[in-house]
Write a protein that holds these residues in place. Structure first.
Motif, PDB file in Angstrom:
ATOM      1  N   ARG A   1      44.409  13.250 -21.383  1.00 44.49           N
ATOM      2  CA  ARG A   1      45.411  12.971 -20.348  1.00 44.49           C
ATOM      3  C   ARG A   1      44.967  13.528 -18.997  1.00 44.49           C
ATOM      4  O   ARG A   1      45.357  13.039 -17.940  1.00 44.49           O
ATOM      5  N   ARG A   2      44.130  14.559 -19.015  1.00 43.79           N
ATOM      6  CA  ARG A   2      43.667  15.199 -17.788  1.00 43.79           C
ATOM      7  C   ARG A   2      42.263  14.744 -17.396  1.00 43.79           C
ATOM      8  O   ARG A   2      41.597  15.398 -16.601  1.00 43.79           O
ATOM      9  N   GLY A   3      41.815  13.634 -17.979  1.00 45.57           N
ATOM     10  CA  GLY A   3      40.556  13.047 -17.542  1.00 45.57           C
ATOM     11  C   GLY A   3      39.312  13.534 -18.240  1.00 45.57           C
ATOM     12  O   GLY A   3      38.196  13.286 -17.770  1.00 45.57           O
ATOM     13  N   VAL A   4      39.457  14.209 -19.378  1.00 53.18           N
ATOM     14  CA  VAL A   4      38.308  14.694 -20.142  1.00 53.18           C
ATOM     15  C   VAL A   4      37.967  13.682 -21.234  1.00 53.18           C
ATOM     16  O   VAL A   4      38.852  13.213 -21.952  1.00 53.18           O
ATOM     17  N   HIS A   5      36.696  13.350 -21.365  1.00 58.67           N
ATOM     18  CA  HIS A   5      36.257  12.496 -22.467  1.00 58.67           C
ATOM     19  C   HIS A   5      36.151  13.367 -23.725  1.00 58.67           C
ATOM     20  O   HIS A   5      35.556  14.455 -23.677  1.00 58.67           O
ATOM     21  N   VAL A   6      36.726  12.894 -24.811  1.00 59.15           N
ATOM     22  CA  VAL A   6      36.835  13.709 -26.016  1.00 59.15           C
ATOM     23  C   VAL A   6      36.148  13.041 -27.208  1.00 59.15           C
ATOM     24  O   VAL A   6      36.367  11.853 -27.477  1.00 59.15           O
ATOM     25  N   VAL A   7      35.320  13.808 -27.893  1.00 60.37           N
ATOM     26  CA  VAL A   7      34.806  13.395 -29.197  1.00 60.37           C
ATOM     27  C   VAL A   7      35.586  14.207 -30.224  1.00 60.37           C
ATOM     28  O   VAL A   7      35.438  15.426 -30.307  1.00 60.37           O
ATOM     29  N   GLY A   8      36.447  13.512 -30.950  1.00 61.65           N
ATOM     30  CA  GLY A   8      37.248  14.167 -31.979  1.00 61.65           C
ATOM     31  C   GLY A   8      36.562  14.041 -33.320  1.00 61.65           C
ATOM     32  O   GLY A   8      36.243  12.921 -33.759  1.00 61.65           O
TER      33      GLY A   8
END
Length: 271
Positions: free
Chosen positions: A45-52
Motif C-alpha cells: 500500500r505504501r509503494g513497496v514491491h513485495v515477494v511473499g
C-alpha cells in the motif's frame, strides 16, 4: 477505536507513512496469512514491491491476488509476488532472494516472519517438537538473514520476529519461548556482523496481539482475564499496532538503529 469485548481493541490502519520506502523491494516469509500478510499489505500500500514467501503456496498466491486486487486503483502501489519456501531449507531461502533480484532488481528489506507456536509441558516436549521449533523459528531466521545479506546493498534492513516470550515464561510453551530467546540474541549477533556490510538487523517482540496465534487465550475467559492483568494497558494489541513499529524499523527513520529488540507488548514485559 472501538472495543468489541473486554481486552480486545480493534484499531484503524495507522496513518504513519514513510515516503523513503516507496519503490523499495521487500521479502517477507510466512506472508500467506496472519502478521506476514498484514506486513505485505502495509508495504504494498505504501509503494513497496513485495515477494511473499510461504510454505503454503496456494495460500500465498491467494493473498497476493487479494492484495493486488485491493491495490488496483491505488496510485503507486507496489506489486505483490507469491512464491513457495520452506524456511528450514537454506537453499530455498537463497532462491527466494534470487527471485526477488530477478523480478525487481534488488532486495532492500527482509522480514523473517515465518514461525510456529507449539505447546507441551516441558517434561513432555517430544523430540519432533523441539527440533521443528528450532529449525523453523531459529534456523529459518538465520537462513533468511544469510540469503538477504547475500543480495543486499549498504542501507538495507532486516527485521526478525521475536516475542515478549523471549523474556517471559509461558507455561507449556518452553520450546517456543526458548526459540524466541534465541531469535532475540541471534538478532544482536547478526547486527554486529552485518553492520560491516552496512545492513541493519533488528527484531520486533510482540506481546498478546489479536491474531490466530492468540485465539486460545481469547476463547478462554479466565485465561484472557489473567492475560489482561499482566498487561499495563489492559488490552490486547491489534495487528496494525505491530505494523507501525515494523515500518519504522524498515525505514530511514531508524537508519541508526540496529541490534535492537523492540517490544510491542503493552508493557507486559515489566509485570
Amino acid at each position: 477505536m472501538t472495543t468489541e469485548h473486554p481486552g480486545r481493541v480493534e484499531s484503524t490502519p495507522m496513518v504513519v507513512d514513510h515516503p523513503d520506502l516507496r519503490g523499495k523491494v521487500a521479502v517477507i516469509t510466512g506472508a500467506g496469512r496472519g502478521m506476514g500478510a498484514r506486513f505485505a499489505a502495509a508495504l504494498a500500500r505504501r509503494g513497496v514491491h513485495v515477494v511473499g514467501a510461504d510454505l503454503d503456496l496456494a495460500q500465498m498466491e491467494e493473498t497476493a491476488a487479494t492484495l493486488t486486487a485491493e491495490n488496483a486503483d491505488a496510485e503507486g502501489a507496489g506489486q505483490v509476488v507469491a512464491t513457495a519456501v520452506d524456511v528450514r531449507d537454506r537453499d530455498a531461502q537463497q532462491r527466494v532472494a534470487e527471485l526477488a533480484v530477478e523480478r525487481f532488481g534488488r532486495v532492500d528489506l527482509w522480514i523473517n516472519n515465518a514461525g510456529i507456536f507449539p505447546e507441551a509441558p516441558a517434561a513432555d516436549i517430544p523430540v519432533s517438537q523441539i527440533q521443528a521449533t528450532l529449525a523453523i523459528n531459529v534456523e529459518g531466521v538465520l537462513y533468511g538473514a544469510q540469503a538477504a545479506a547475500s543480495v543486499m546493498a549498504p542501507g538495507a534492513a532486516i527485521v526478525n520476529m521475536a516475542s515478549v516470550a523471549a523474556v517471559r515464561v509461558r507455561r507449556g510453551r518452553a520450546a517456543y519461548c526458548s526459540s524466541k530467546a534465541a531469535v532475540a540474541h541471534l538478532t544482536e549477533c547478526l547486527a554486529v556482523e552485518y553492520g560491516d556490510l552496512g545492513i541493519r538487523v533488528n527484531a520486533i517482540a510482540p506481546g498478546f496481539v489479536d491474531t490466530e496465534m492468540t485465539r486460545w487465550v481469547q476463547d478462554d475467559p479466565p485465561a484472557l482475564a489473567k492475560a489482561l492483568d499482566s498487561i499495563p494497558l489492559h488490552r490486547l494489541g491489534s495487528p496494525e499496532e505491530i505494523v507501525g513499529p515494523m515500518l519504522f524499523l524498515l525505514s530511514d527513520s531508524a537508519r541508526y538503529v540496529t541490534g535492537h529488540i523492540l517490544a510491542v507488548d503493552g508493557g507486559s514485559r515489566h509485570v
